[in-house]
Design a protein around this motif. Structure first.
Motif, PDB file in Angstrom:
ATOM      1  N   ILE A 148      -6.152   9.145  -9.301  1.00 17.58           N
ATOM      2  CA  ILE A 148      -6.618   8.392 -10.464  1.00 17.58           C
ATOM      3  C   ILE A 148      -5.663   8.647 -11.617  1.00 17.58           C
ATOM      4  CG2 ILE A 148      -8.458   8.152 -12.178  1.00 17.58           C
ATOM      5  CD1 ILE A 148     -10.463   8.649  -9.963  1.00 17.58           C
ATOM      6  N   SER A 149      -5.212   7.584 -12.246  1.00 20.09           N
ATOM      7  CA  SER A 149      -4.342   7.687 -13.409  1.00 20.09           C
ATOM      8  C   SER A 149      -5.209   7.958 -14.634  1.00 20.09           C
ATOM      9  CB  SER A 149      -3.573   6.378 -13.603  1.00 20.09           C
ATOM     10  OG  SER A 149      -2.876   6.388 -14.823  1.00 20.09           O
ATOM     11  N   LEU A 150      -4.896   9.000 -15.351  1.00 18.77           N
ATOM     12  CA  LEU A 150      -5.649   9.317 -16.562  1.00 18.77           C
ATOM     13  C   LEU A 150      -5.174   8.488 -17.751  1.00 18.77           C
ATOM     14  CD1 LEU A 150      -5.804  13.193 -16.163  1.00 18.77           C
ATOM     15  CD2 LEU A 150      -7.551  11.502 -15.557  1.00 18.77           C
ATOM     16  N   GLU A 151      -3.878   8.162 -17.758  1.00 16.19           N
ATOM     17  CA  GLU A 151      -3.327   7.381 -18.864  1.00 16.19           C
ATOM     18  C   GLU A 151      -1.913   6.947 -18.487  1.00 16.19           C
ATOM     19  OE1 GLU A 151      -3.468   8.200 -23.504  1.00 16.19           O
ATOM     20  OE2 GLU A 151      -2.139   9.621 -22.499  1.00 16.19           O
ATOM     21  N   MET A 152      -1.548   5.728 -18.870  1.00 22.72           N
ATOM     22  CA  MET A 152      -0.178   5.261 -18.665  1.00 22.72           C
ATOM     23  C   MET A 152       0.594   5.579 -19.940  1.00 22.72           C
ATOM     24  SD  MET A 152       1.466   1.542 -17.677  1.00 22.72           S
ATOM     25  CE  MET A 152       0.619   0.662 -18.955  1.00 22.72           C
ATOM     26  N   ASP A 153       1.593   6.422 -19.815  1.00 22.27           N
ATOM     27  CA  ASP A 153       2.377   6.792 -20.986  1.00 22.27           C
ATOM     28  C   ASP A 153       3.377   5.715 -21.377  1.00 22.27           C
ATOM     29  OD1 ASP A 153       1.225   9.315 -21.607  1.00 22.27           O
ATOM     30  OD2 ASP A 153       2.284  10.184 -19.910  1.00 22.27           O
ATOM     31  N   PHE A 154       3.995   5.084 -20.399  1.00 17.66           N
ATOM     32  CA  PHE A 154       4.881   3.961 -20.697  1.00 17.66           C
ATOM     33  C   PHE A 154       5.147   3.154 -19.443  1.00 17.66           C
ATOM     34  CE2 PHE A 154       7.837   7.334 -19.565  1.00 17.66           C
ATOM     35  CZ  PHE A 154       8.743   6.697 -18.739  1.00 17.66           C
ATOM     36  N   LYS A 155       5.603   1.928 -19.675  1.00 14.56           N
ATOM     37  CA  LYS A 155       6.016   1.026 -18.606  1.00 14.56           C
ATOM     38  C   LYS A 155       7.155   0.221 -19.198  1.00 14.56           C
ATOM     39  CE  LYS A 155       4.409  -2.741 -15.674  1.00 14.56           C
ATOM     40  NZ  LYS A 155       3.264  -3.549 -15.282  1.00 14.56           N
ATOM     41  N   ARG A 156       8.211   0.046 -18.458  1.00 14.83           N
ATOM     42  CA  ARG A 156       9.335  -0.696 -19.009  1.00 14.83           C
ATOM     43  C   ARG A 156      10.116  -1.433 -17.936  1.00 14.83           C
ATOM     44  NH1 ARG A 156      12.258   4.682 -20.920  1.00 14.83           N
ATOM     45  NH2 ARG A 156      12.500   5.688 -18.902  1.00 14.83           N
ATOM     46  N   GLN A 157      10.990  -2.314 -18.397  1.00 15.55           N
ATOM     47  CA  GLN A 157      11.903  -3.033 -17.520  1.00 15.55           C
ATOM     48  C   GLN A 157      13.070  -2.111 -17.169  1.00 15.55           C
ATOM     49  OE1 GLN A 157      11.695  -6.295 -16.541  1.00 15.55           O
ATOM     50  NE2 GLN A 157      10.177  -7.137 -17.919  1.00 15.55           N
ATOM     51  N   VAL A 158      13.832  -2.463 -16.155  1.00 11.29           N
ATOM     52  CA  VAL A 158      15.041  -1.712 -15.849  1.00 11.29           C
ATOM     53  C   VAL A 158      16.015  -1.896 -17.018  1.00 11.29           C
ATOM     54  CG1 VAL A 158      14.780  -1.878 -13.341  1.00 11.29           C
ATOM     55  CG2 VAL A 158      16.107  -3.617 -14.568  1.00 11.29           C
ATOM     56  N   PRO A 159      16.896  -0.915 -17.249  1.00  8.95           N
ATOM     57  CA  PRO A 159      17.845  -1.049 -18.363  1.00  8.95           C
ATOM     58  C   PRO A 159      18.844  -2.172 -18.111  1.00  8.95           C
ATOM     59  CG  PRO A 159      18.245   0.992 -17.142  1.00  8.95           C
ATOM     60  CD  PRO A 159      17.022   0.348 -16.551  1.00  8.95           C
ATOM     61  N   ILE A 160      19.195  -2.854 -19.173  1.00 11.53           N
ATOM     62  CA  ILE A 160      20.213  -3.905 -19.104  1.00 11.53           C
ATOM     63  C   ILE A 160      21.481  -3.297 -19.661  1.00 11.53           C
ATOM     64  CG2 ILE A 160      20.860  -6.216 -19.856  1.00 11.53           C
ATOM     65  CD1 ILE A 160      17.727  -6.634 -20.145  1.00 11.53           C
ATOM     66  N   LYS A 161      22.352  -2.905 -18.788  1.00 16.17           N
ATOM     67  CA  LYS A 161      23.600  -2.185 -19.072  1.00 16.17           C
ATOM     68  C   LYS A 161      23.613  -1.577 -20.408  1.00 16.17           C
ATOM     69  CE  LYS A 161      26.224  -4.664 -15.706  1.00 16.17           C
ATOM     70  NZ  LYS A 161      27.391  -5.416 -15.415  1.00 16.17           N
TER      71      LYS A 161
END
Length: 161
Positions: A148-161
């Motif tokens: 069980i996830s208690l909290e999502m700290d971050f979510k992001r896209q892959v880096p663009i160079k």
């Protein structure tokens, strides 16, 4: 199976302008092309053509609004590793998982689990009911391990160079 199924996909050929466009549109998918054009110092038509090319070559895809699970009452996020009885069950298990609306992601993986899924449920009891009534009844699943996830700290896209 095609002979190239095991080959890695080559990265797309993109230049600095493409990268700048990608940085802007991935931060805000609703940014007007004219604003992107101003930021990049080119015409709106050039941005439109570049974005269309990025879509055509598969660098970007889709256009969606992201629904907040919590705003709809889905307050439990869980991840589950699935062990299969035999590898041959993979396709039928994935087909059965696709029929469960609370399963929002499904990955075929290496390591301990054959399949790793993300689940959104309204409560922990809802999650337990889903595991007992839906997931554990899928033919081919030997056992599962749930986190069980208690909290999502971050979510992001892959880096663009």
């Amino acid at each position: 199976m095609k002979s190239n199924d095991y080959l890695e996909e080559k990265p797309a050929d993109i230049d600095e302008l493409d990268e700048k466009i990608l940085k802007l549109i991935t931060k805000n998918a609703r940014i007007p092309f004219l604003e992107v054009a101003r930021e990049c110092g080119v015409s709106g038509a050039a941005i439109h053509q570049r974005v269309q090319r990025l879509l055509n070559i598969g660098v970007v895809y889709g256009s969606e609004f992201i629904v907040s699970p919590q705003k709809l009452g889905y307050n439990t996020c869980a991840y589950m590793g699935i062990y299969l009885e035999k590898a041959k069950y993979h396709t039928q298990v994935v087909h059965a998982l696709r029929e469960i609306p609370e399963v929002v992601e499904c990955h075929y993986t290496t390591g301990a689990y054959a399949i790793f899924i993300k689940i959104q449920t309204k409560t922990n009891k809802h999650l337990k009911r889903m595991i007992d009534n839906d997931l554990q009844n899928i033919e081919g699943i030997a056992r599962t391990e749930t986190f069980i996830s208690l909290e999502m700290d971050f979510k992001r896209q892959v880096p663009i160079k």
